[in-house]
Motif scaffolding. Structure first.
Motif: not given
Length: 229
Positions: A198-201, A210-217, A223-224
């Motif tokens: 689960y964590l690996l996936k 890749l067009t959006q901010d990494f940290y928000a993603q 959280a999940l």
């Protein structure tokens, strides 16, 4: 990867902050690539590293795993690391001239070297030792270049948004510690296997935008994952 060693054995005995000067300047390596060779499985990557490599190389994680990266168990959790070329015993991203072909978007462990991170508990007024922080330390026996010059830590790291990056590193470190504790305490092997898959996936195999901010993603995925733990 946790190292159970004494700081006195491997460092100059000092702990550094991002604004401190440290003797790491090596003049652009001057053709030396010893730190990119013989690393074994020690160059472990985090989710931001995978995001940057995917954006910089145009390769998906699946493609990167076919030649440049590999998966290994680190303290009970499956994590990716830089793979060594079996013939040259060198990082797969090292070119024929002995230079890093992904230097502009190199992983955090490469930016950090020869520094390391020393994590410690931080007492708070509400609940003692509930927060963690870290300092940098200099690994004095790792880089063979002599007569190094002093460089400010934040300049050496070359990390955009360094304060935000350090906050992310702490969150990832603390999350991995909790995941490792869950894996170590699981009575059934299937629980550990399912957790790892689960964590690996979630953090590595599932493509990032890749067009959006990494940290928000990352925060969304974290959280999940917290609900699973």
């Amino acid at each position: 990867m946790k190292r159970q060693v004494s700081l006195e054995e491997i460092s100059d005995g000092r702990l550094y902050s991002r604004r401190d000067m440290v003797r790491v300047g090596c003049g652009g390596c001057r053709g030396c690539s010893s730190c990119c060779r013989g690393m074994g499985k020690s160059a472990i990557l985090d989710p931001l590293d995978v995001y940057r490599l995917a954006r910089g190389t145009g390769m998906t994680m699946d493609v990167l795993l076919t030649a440049k990266l590999e998966l290994n168990v680190v303290d009970g959790i499956i994590l990716p690391n830089l793979a060594m070329d079996q013939e040259k015993d060198a990082c797969g991203f090292l070119n024929e001239e002995g230079r890093c072909s992904v230097h502009a978007f190199r992983p955090g462990v490469c930016r950090l070297f020869p520094l390391g991170r020393y994590y410690e508990k931080k007492a708070t007024s509400h609940n003692a030792y509930t927060e963690e922080t870290f300092h940098y330390f200099l690994q004095v026996n790792e880089c063979p270049v002599p007569n190094k010059t002093k460089v400010r830590v934040e300049k050496w790291l070359d990390q955009p948004q360094l304060a935000r990056y350090e906050e992310y590193i702490l969150k990832w470190h603390n999350f991995l510690a909790r995941a490792e504790a869950v894996a170590a305490g699981a009575e059934e092997e299937s629980v550990v296997k399912n957790l790892n898959l689960y964590l690996l996936k979630l953090f590595f195999m599932k493509p990032y935008d890749l067009t959006q901010d990494f940290y928000a993603q990352f925060e969304e995925r974290l959280a999940l994952a917290e609900t699973v733990l």
